[in-house]
Design a protein around this motif. Structure first.
Motif, PDB file in Angstrom:
ATOM      1  N   THR A 238      -2.658 -19.352   2.938  1.00 14.53           N
ATOM      2  CA  THR A 238      -1.725 -20.466   2.468  1.00 14.53           C
ATOM      3  C   THR A 238      -2.131 -20.997   0.982  1.00 14.53           C
ATOM      4  N   ARG A 239      -1.086 -20.709   0.288  1.00 16.56           N
ATOM      5  CA  ARG A 239      -1.165 -20.909  -1.232  1.00 16.56           C
ATOM      6  C   ARG A 239      -0.344 -22.123  -1.881  1.00 16.56           C
ATOM      7  N   LYS A 240      -1.046 -23.027  -2.364  1.00 16.08           N
ATOM      8  CA  LYS A 240      -0.471 -24.126  -2.946  1.00 16.08           C
ATOM      9  C   LYS A 240      -0.426 -23.880  -4.609  1.00 16.08           C
TER      10      LYS A 240
ATOM     11  N   SER B 277      -9.685 -20.864  -5.511  1.00 13.74           N
ATOM     12  CA  SER B 277      -8.823 -21.301  -6.367  1.00 13.74           C
ATOM     13  C   SER B 277      -8.816 -20.351  -7.437  1.00 13.74           C
ATOM     14  N   GLU B 278      -7.726 -20.383  -8.270  1.00 12.45           N
ATOM     15  CA  GLU B 278      -7.457 -19.396  -9.267  1.00 12.45           C
ATOM     16  C   GLU B 278      -6.627 -20.191 -10.713  1.00 12.45           C
ATOM     17  N   ILE B 279      -7.426 -20.064 -11.847  1.00 13.28           N
ATOM     18  CA  ILE B 279      -6.540 -20.468 -12.966  1.00 13.28           C
ATOM     19  C   ILE B 279      -5.858 -19.419 -13.774  1.00 13.28           C
TER      20      ILE B 279
ATOM     21  N   LYS C 126      -9.027 -16.307 -13.398  1.00 14.46           N
ATOM     22  CA  LYS C 126     -10.328 -16.513 -13.262  1.00 14.46           C
ATOM     23  C   LYS C 126     -10.274 -17.098 -11.852  1.00 14.46           C
ATOM     24  N   LYS C 127     -11.211 -16.876 -10.976  1.00 11.42           N
ATOM     25  CA  LYS C 127     -11.205 -17.519  -9.862  1.00 11.42           C
ATOM     26  C   LYS C 127     -12.500 -18.784  -9.884  1.00 11.42           C
ATOM     27  N   PHE C 128     -12.237 -19.756  -8.955  1.00  9.03           N
ATOM     28  CA  PHE C 128     -13.234 -20.619  -8.954  1.00  9.03           C
ATOM     29  C   PHE C 128     -13.372 -21.125  -7.500  1.00  9.03           C
TER      30      PHE C 128
ATOM     31  N   ILE D 240      -2.164  -7.059   3.956  1.00  9.47           N
ATOM     32  CA  ILE D 240      -2.759  -5.837   4.616  1.00  9.47           C
ATOM     33  C   ILE D 240      -3.292  -4.974   3.664  1.00  9.47           C
ATOM     34  N   TYR D 241      -4.557  -4.671   3.567  1.00 12.81           N
ATOM     35  CA  TYR D 241      -5.432  -3.854   2.768  1.00 12.81           C
ATOM     36  C   TYR D 241      -5.712  -2.436   3.558  1.00 12.81           C
ATOM     37  N   TYR D 242      -5.273  -1.461   2.638  1.00  8.71           N
ATOM     38  CA  TYR D 242      -5.484  -0.258   3.128  1.00  8.71           C
ATOM     39  C   TYR D 242      -6.828   0.545   2.399  1.00  8.71           C
TER      40      TYR D 242
ATOM     41  N   LEU E 212      -5.101  -1.390  -2.727  1.00  6.36           N
ATOM     42  CA  LEU E 212      -4.033  -1.157  -2.283  1.00  6.36           C
ATOM     43  C   LEU E 212      -3.475  -1.999  -0.962  1.00  6.36           C
ATOM     44  N   ARG E 213      -2.356  -2.704  -1.065  1.00  5.14           N
ATOM     45  CA  ARG E 213      -2.289  -3.927  -0.059  1.00  5.14           C
ATOM     46  C   ARG E 213      -0.682  -3.938   0.056  1.00  5.14           C
ATOM     47  N   GLU E 214      -0.319  -4.498   1.479  1.00  4.03           N
ATOM     48  CA  GLU E 214       0.998  -4.644   1.591  1.00  4.03           C
ATOM     49  C   GLU E 214       1.037  -6.214   1.683  1.00  4.03           C
ATOM     50  N   ARG E 215       1.888  -6.697   0.942  1.00  2.00           N
ATOM     51  CA  ARG E 215       1.889  -8.296   1.032  1.00  2.00           C
ATOM     52  C   ARG E 215       3.426  -8.466   1.393  1.00  2.00           C
ATOM     53  N   SER E 216       3.379  -9.416   2.613  1.00  2.00           N
ATOM     54  CA  SER E 216       4.789  -9.565   3.043  1.00  2.00           C
ATOM     55  C   SER E 216       5.796  -8.520   2.991  1.00  2.00           C
TER      56      SER E 216
ATOM     57  N   GLY F  29     -13.914 -12.689  -4.247  1.00  2.00           N
ATOM     58  CA  GLY F  29     -12.468 -13.024  -3.857  1.00  2.00           C
ATOM     59  C   GLY F  29     -12.280 -12.999  -2.508  1.00  2.00           C
ATOM     60  N   LYS F  30     -11.132 -13.094  -2.036  1.00  4.68           N
ATOM     61  CA  LYS F  30     -10.825 -13.267  -0.496  1.00  4.68           C
ATOM     62  C   LYS F  30     -11.227 -11.990   0.099  1.00  4.68           C
ATOM     63  N   LEU F  31     -10.600 -10.836  -0.363  1.00  5.77           N
ATOM     64  CA  LEU F  31     -10.899  -9.667   0.321  1.00  5.77           C
ATOM     65  C   LEU F  31     -12.443  -9.419   0.520  1.00  5.77           C
TER      66      LEU F  31
ATOM     67  N   GLN G  88      -9.698  -7.749 -15.228  1.00  2.00           N
ATOM     68  CA  GLN G  88      -8.128  -7.528 -15.577  1.00  2.00           C
ATOM     69  C   GLN G  88      -7.786  -6.353 -14.847  1.00  2.00           C
ATOM     70  N   TYR G  89      -6.621  -6.483 -14.066  1.00  2.00           N
ATOM     71  CA  TYR G  89      -6.137  -5.349 -13.229  1.00  2.00           C
ATOM     72  C   TYR G  89      -4.572  -5.067 -13.831  1.00  2.00           C
ATOM     73  N   ASN G  90      -4.325  -4.010 -13.630  1.00  2.34           N
ATOM     74  CA  ASN G  90      -2.824  -3.468 -13.858  1.00  2.34           C
ATOM     75  C   ASN G  90      -2.351  -3.461 -12.334  1.00  2.34           C
TER      76      ASN G  90
ATOM     77  N   ASN H 297     -21.384  -0.760  -7.147  1.00  2.00           N
ATOM     78  CA  ASN H 297     -21.370  -1.713  -8.043  1.00  2.00           C
ATOM     79  C   ASN H 297     -19.990  -2.485  -8.443  1.00  2.00           C
ATOM     80  N   ILE H 298     -18.929  -2.460  -7.436  1.00  3.53           N
ATOM     81  CA  ILE H 298     -17.804  -2.925  -7.410  1.00  3.53           C
ATOM     82  C   ILE H 298     -17.896  -4.742  -7.189  1.00  3.53           C
ATOM     83  N   VAL H 299     -18.970  -4.775  -6.084  1.00  3.07           N
ATOM     84  CA  VAL H 299     -19.457  -6.269  -6.018  1.00  3.07           C
ATOM     85  C   VAL H 299     -20.812  -6.148  -6.480  1.00  3.07           C
TER      86      VAL H 299
ATOM     87  N   LEU I  45      -0.449  -1.869  -5.652  1.00  2.00           N
ATOM     88  CA  LEU I  45      -1.657  -1.340  -6.003  1.00  2.00           C
ATOM     89  C   LEU I  45      -2.275  -1.891  -7.237  1.00  2.00           C
ATOM     90  N   LYS I  46      -3.437  -2.444  -7.195  1.00  6.00           N
ATOM     91  CA  LYS I  46      -4.253  -2.762  -8.350  1.00  6.00           C
ATOM     92  C   LYS I  46      -5.254  -2.056  -8.839  1.00  6.00           C
ATOM     93  N   LEU I  47      -5.361  -1.779 -10.078  1.00  3.62           N
ATOM     94  CA  LEU I  47      -5.814  -0.673 -10.773  1.00  3.62           C
ATOM     95  C   LEU I  47      -6.732  -1.230 -11.931  1.00  3.62           C
TER      96      LEU I  47
HETATM   97  C1  V4E Z   1     -11.215  -7.266  -4.096  1.00  2.77           C
HETATM   98  C2  V4E Z   1     -10.163  -7.138  -5.349  1.00  2.77           C
HETATM   99  C3  V4E Z   1      -9.040  -7.082  -5.439  1.00  2.77           C
HETATM  100  C4  V4E Z   1      -7.841  -7.372  -4.386  1.00  2.77           C
HETATM  101  C5  V4E Z   1      -7.666  -8.526  -4.380  1.00  2.77           C
HETATM  102  O1  V4E Z   1      -7.034  -9.172  -5.489  1.00  2.77           O
HETATM  103  P1  V4E Z   1      -7.398 -10.932  -5.530  1.00  2.77           P
HETATM  104  O2  V4E Z   1      -6.951 -11.172  -7.032  1.00  2.77           O
HETATM  105  O3  V4E Z   1      -8.638 -11.239  -5.142  1.00  2.77           O
HETATM  106  O4  V4E Z   1      -6.361 -11.291  -4.496  1.00  2.77           O
HETATM  107  P2  V4E Z   1      -5.222 -12.484  -4.694  1.00  2.77           P
HETATM  108  O5  V4E Z   1      -4.758 -12.840  -3.168  1.00  2.77           O
HETATM  109  O6  V4E Z   1      -5.889 -13.626  -5.417  1.00  2.77           O
HETATM  110  O7  V4E Z   1      -4.100 -11.590  -5.488  1.00  2.77           O
HETATM  111  P3  V4E Z   1      -2.937 -12.185  -6.453  1.00  2.77           P
HETATM  112  O8  V4E Z   1      -1.978 -13.104  -5.538  1.00  2.77           O
HETATM  113  O9  V4E Z   1      -3.571 -13.136  -7.375  1.00  2.77           O
HETATM  114  O10 V4E Z   1      -2.304 -11.130  -6.955  1.00  2.77           O
HETATM  115  S1  V4E Z   1      -8.426  -6.760  -7.048  1.00  2.77           S
HETATM  116  C6  V4E Z   1      -9.795  -6.622  -7.565  1.00  2.77           C
HETATM  117  N1  V4E Z   1     -11.003  -7.014  -6.730  1.00  2.77           N
HETATM  118  C7  V4E Z   1     -12.217  -6.747  -7.001  1.00  2.77           C
HETATM  119  C8  V4E Z   1     -12.710  -8.109  -7.812  1.00  2.77           C
HETATM  120  C9  V4E Z   1     -14.095  -7.819  -8.366  1.00  2.77           C
HETATM  121  N2  V4E Z   1     -14.825  -6.711  -8.381  1.00  2.77           N
HETATM  122  N3  V4E Z   1     -14.647  -8.616  -8.986  1.00  2.77           N
HETATM  123  C10 V4E Z   1     -13.952  -9.802  -9.109  1.00  2.77           C
HETATM  124  C11 V4E Z   1     -14.535 -10.836  -9.842  1.00  2.77           C
HETATM  125  N4  V4E Z   1     -12.809  -9.999  -8.489  1.00  2.77           N
HETATM  126  C12 V4E Z   1     -12.340  -9.146  -7.860  1.00  2.77           C
END
Ligand code: V4E
Length: 202
Positions: free
Chosen positions: A115-117, A138-140, A6-8, A33-35, A49-53, A173-175, A75-77, A194-196, A58-60
């Protein structure tokens, strides 16, 4: 293992309260880098879809059953092998994934450096992220063994947050925040799809 998070948005006092009794784990800097394609077909269907380092991920969306929207937790896979990503996108392997994405019209739409602590407190991991575009979030998180424990973990996170004086509210979230600031048309498309959600606009 499944990561429930959960983000805060924290102020300095919140950060202090959360981390004063926590163990500091690490500080890392990474670039995402998001695609996306020209139709924005990935993100408008909640696929990320992202390239991290240098590694593609791919989060679904997980399953509706555990997408506990009323608590602003999703929740994402996460697919993190190239083979799974080819399959999920329905594209064929001709070269390497970066080249095959390009050929199939998937191009970078956002680049952000974080930068993540990382801290640990009991069963919880706390990430404090600050980005190169000035957004801090932040995330818990809690890890669970399987799907049956997700609801319990969500309750635990919400209880932990409340006990530590944090407000449970929708957070961009950051993106999403990057797109809001830098790519308003893309951001508007996510609102239309309706994603945001409306609650994330305030
Ligand atoms: C935008 C987004 C996703 C891609 C970014 O995922 P996020 O968890 O924000 O990034 P990050 O850097 O913390 O990834 P981690 O290091 O934890 O893997 S995945 C899902 N979304 C959309 C989204 C949404 N629609 N609603 C909420 C509350 N969050 C995210």
């Amino acid at each position: 293992m499944i990561e429930v998070e959960k983000k805060f948005i924290l102020n300095k006092e919140d950060e202090q309260r959360l981390t004063s009794e926590a163990d500091f784990i690490s500080e890392k800097v990474f670039t995402d880098i998001y695609y996306e394609d020209a139709e924005l077909s990935l993100t408008t269907s909640d696929r990320w879809l992202r390239e991290r380092s240098g590694k593609f991920e791919l989060k679904l969306p997980f399953s509706n059953e555990h997408n506990v929207d009323e608590h602003f937790i999703n929740q994402y896979n996460e697919l993190d092998t190239d083979q799974e990503i080819y399959l999920a996108l329905g594209i064929h392997k001709k070269s390497d994934l970066a080249q095959d994405l390009f050929v199939n019209g998937y191009l970078p739409c956002a680049t952000l450096t974080t930068t993540r602590k990382k801290y640990r407190r009991g069963d919880f991991t706390i990430d404090l992220d600050s980005t190169d575009f000035g957004y801090t979030i932040s995330e818990i998180e809690k890890l669970v063994a399987d799907e049956t424990n997700v609801t319990l973990a969500i309750d635990d996170i919400l209880k932990f947050a409340t006990l530590n004086g944090l407000a449970i509210s929708p957070v961009r979230g950051k993106l999403i925040e990057y797109l809001r600031l830098n790519k308003p048309k893309h951001f508007d498309a996510l609102v239309s799809a309706n994603i945001v959600k409306q609650e994330q606009l305030v």
